[in-house]
Motif scaffolding. Structure first.
Motif, PDB file in Angstrom:
ATOM      1  N   ARG A 123       0.843  -1.184   0.000  1.00 40.94           N
ATOM      2  CA  ARG A 123       0.000   0.000   0.000  1.00 40.94           C
ATOM      3  C   ARG A 123       0.885   1.243   0.000  1.00 40.94           C
ATOM      4  O   ARG A 123       2.072   1.180   0.342  1.00 40.94           O
ATOM      5  N   LYS A 128      -3.080  11.824  -1.483  1.00 40.59           N
ATOM      6  CA  LYS A 128      -3.554  11.612  -0.112  1.00 40.59           C
ATOM      7  C   LYS A 128      -4.805  12.446   0.173  1.00 40.59           C
ATOM      8  O   LYS A 128      -4.798  13.662  -0.017  1.00 40.59           O
ATOM      9  N   PRO A 129      -5.844  11.802   0.669  1.00 42.41           N
ATOM     10  CA  PRO A 129      -7.032  12.558   1.077  1.00 42.41           C
ATOM     11  C   PRO A 129      -6.809  13.110   2.474  1.00 42.41           C
ATOM     12  O   PRO A 129      -6.766  12.355   3.430  1.00 42.41           O
ATOM     13  N   GLN A 179      -7.634   2.108  -4.517  1.00 39.38           N
ATOM     14  CA  GLN A 179      -8.190   2.387  -3.193  1.00 39.38           C
ATOM     15  C   GLN A 179      -9.128   3.583  -3.294  1.00 39.38           C
ATOM     16  O   GLN A 179      -8.794   4.594  -3.918  1.00 39.38           O
ATOM     17  N   GLY A 181     -10.837   6.006  -0.599  1.00 33.92           N
ATOM     18  CA  GLY A 181     -10.672   6.292   0.825  1.00 33.92           C
ATOM     19  C   GLY A 181     -11.993   6.616   1.500  1.00 33.92           C
ATOM     20  O   GLY A 181     -13.021   6.848   0.847  1.00 33.92           O
ATOM     21  N   SER A 182     -11.926   6.635   2.822  1.00 38.17           N
ATOM     22  CA  SER A 182     -13.107   6.873   3.647  1.00 38.17           C
ATOM     23  C   SER A 182     -13.803   8.192   3.286  1.00 38.17           C
ATOM     24  O   SER A 182     -15.025   8.255   3.204  1.00 38.17           O
ATOM     25  N   ARG A 183     -13.001   9.227   3.056  1.00 35.71           N
ATOM     26  CA  ARG A 183     -13.591  10.535   2.733  1.00 35.71           C
ATOM     27  C   ARG A 183     -14.253  10.547   1.370  1.00 35.71           C
ATOM     28  O   ARG A 183     -14.948  11.489   1.008  1.00 35.71           O
ATOM     29  N   LYS A 204     -13.160   1.781   1.102  1.00 32.50           N
ATOM     30  CA  LYS A 204     -13.138   1.966   2.553  1.00 32.50           C
ATOM     31  C   LYS A 204     -14.443   2.591   3.017  1.00 32.50           C
ATOM     32  O   LYS A 204     -15.025   3.428   2.331  1.00 32.50           O
ATOM     33  N   HIS A 269      -5.822   2.845  10.757  1.00 31.27           N
ATOM     34  CA  HIS A 269      -6.614   4.082  10.845  1.00 31.27           C
ATOM     35  C   HIS A 269      -7.653   3.987  11.955  1.00 31.27           C
ATOM     36  O   HIS A 269      -8.130   5.012  12.438  1.00 31.27           O
ATOM     37  N   GLU A 295      -0.502  -0.025   8.000  1.00 25.52           N
ATOM     38  CA  GLU A 295       0.571   0.926   7.711  1.00 25.52           C
ATOM     39  C   GLU A 295       1.840   0.485   8.430  1.00 25.52           C
ATOM     40  O   GLU A 295       1.827   0.216   9.635  1.00 25.52           O
ATOM     41  N   ASP A 306       0.590  10.142   9.224  1.00 24.61           N
ATOM     42  CA  ASP A 306       0.237   8.926   9.981  1.00 24.61           C
ATOM     43  C   ASP A 306       1.420   8.147  10.564  1.00 24.61           C
ATOM     44  O   ASP A 306       1.325   6.922  10.745  1.00 24.61           O
TER      45      ASP A 306
HETATM   46  C1  PEP Z   1      -5.105   5.778   4.117  1.00 21.90           C
HETATM   47  O1  PEP Z   1      -5.315   4.592   3.800  1.00 21.90           O
HETATM   48  O2  PEP Z   1      -3.969   6.262   4.251  1.00 21.90           O
HETATM   49  C2  PEP Z   1      -6.271   6.642   4.411  1.00 21.90           C
HETATM   50  C3  PEP Z   1      -6.223   7.947   4.224  1.00 21.90           C
HETATM   51  O3  PEP Z   1      -7.318   5.958   4.914  1.00 21.90           O
HETATM   52  P1  PEP Z   1      -8.829   6.422   5.146  1.00 21.90           P
HETATM   53  O4  PEP Z   1      -9.365   6.797   3.788  1.00 21.90           O
HETATM   54  O5  PEP Z   1      -9.470   5.187   5.701  1.00 21.90           O
HETATM   55  O6  PEP Z   1      -8.816   7.558   6.111  1.00 21.90           O
END
Ligand code: PEP
Ligand code: MN
Length: 338
Positions: A123, A128-129, A179, A181-183, A204, A269, A295, A306
């Protein structure tokens, strides 16, 4: 399908619901002493439920019958393949790597280390969100190039995030799995774009999403014809700051019962702290998760995102040997490179 109507529907309103049913090819039967239930013989068309839910006069679809969404139709558990990794249907795989791709040498070192320890997917976010626009946003095209080089050098599969439908093409040239992401769980233009492809999607859960909302987000990808969705529980928001999020292990157990899609857990996370990652990974696998995304970084003080939740290689060894043992307990197999 069983539908609850508003009590005392006026003639024209009732007629419009009945007409809508007939237009959908279903003959409705009005039931109940108050005439507030509709029973329909429906074909297996997942759009019928939403059309009825959007009709004035309908309170609730009580039972969708066989007009359930693709994600909820049951059937054999799906096994999703990502390079050597396999998720679901008795296979458990571990994804590991940094939060973000920062420099090539370090990413290569991490890829080799996690592969050797039993992870099958690397990963690392190039896009990056972030919650704040002033936080590190990722290395973008340079990060994608690093991932491509590391993939070529090590043979490990890659999962990385696409934040925007406009990034899908460039990210798709490098990644083995997208991927979301959650957002971005509810970013329907992005999900629709990924539904057009056949590459696996790691979706996610939004940190405040119900399981119904989560499953319907997956449905955007499935409805486009891309069946390869892996769901990821990464913790939901709560009132308690002791952990970054609350890992919803109950959700893992529920999802494993209602959908054929593989479900994995992101203990990193959820925890927000490296020392809790192993415990949460064990909890997720014990609840039935088909894999983990963790991670990992050997020098967490060096990273821009993170760092506090990154586990080191020794801890990854523990997580992976736990995963092997917990998989075996349920007669499942941990998939590694050997
Ligand atoms: C990530 O996987 O680094 C991440 C930003 O995860 P999430 O979207 O779950 O916050
Ligand atoms: Mn992260």
């Amino acid at each position: 399908m069983l539908v609850r109507l508003r009590k005392n529907l006026r003639g024209a309103e009732l007629e419009s619901v009945l007409t809508r049913c007939r237009d959908l090819g279903c003959e409705p039967k009005v039931l109940g002493a108050d005439g507030d239930l509709l029973e329909l013989e429906t074909p297996a068309r997942p759009e019928l439920r939403s059309v009825l839910e959007d009709s004035t006069g309908v309170v609730q679809v009580i039972d969708a019958g066989n007009a359930r969404e693709l994600a909820l139709q049951g059937g054999e558990p799906l096994e999703v393949h990502v390079g050597r990794a396999r998720f679901g249907a008795g296979s458990v795989s571990v994804i590991a790597g940094p939060c973000a791709v920062e420099d090539e040498e370090r990413t290569l070192e991490i890829a080799r280390a996690v592969k050797q320890r039993g992870a099958t997917v690397l990963r690392g976010g190039a896009y990056k969100p972030r919650t704040s626009p002033y936080s590190f946003q990722g290395t973008h095209a340079a990060g994608l190039e690093i991932l491509a080089n590391v993939r070529a050098e090590t043979g490990i599969a890659i999962v990385t995030e696409a934040l925007d439908p406009r990034d899908v093409e460039a990210v798709g040239e490098v990644t083995d799995m997208f991927q979301v992401g959650s957002r971005n769980m509810a970013n329907s233009p992005l999900l629709i774009e990924l539904g057009k492809l056949r590459k696996p999607v790691l979706l996610k859960r939004g940190f405040a999403a119900t399981l119904r909302e989560f499953v319907l987000a997956a449905e955007f990808v499935l409805a486009g014809g891309n069946e390869n969705v892996v769901l990821c529980e990464r913790g939901i928001r709560s009132f308690d700051p002791s952990t970054r999020n609350v890992l919803d292990v109950g959700a893992v157990a529920v999802l494993k019962r209602i959908t054929h899609l593989p479900v994995i857990v992101d203990p990193s996370h959820a925890a927000g702290r490296a020392d809790l990652v192993r415990a949460l990974a064990r909890a997720g696998l014990a609840a039935g998760a088909d894999g983990l995304i963790c991670e990992v970084h050997p020098e967490p003080l060096e990273v821009h995102s993170d760092g506090a939740q990154a586990i080191d290689y020794a801890e990854l060894d523990h997580v992976i040997s736990d995963a092997r043992a917990l998989a075996a307990l349920d007669e499942r197999e941990l998939v590694t490179f050997e």
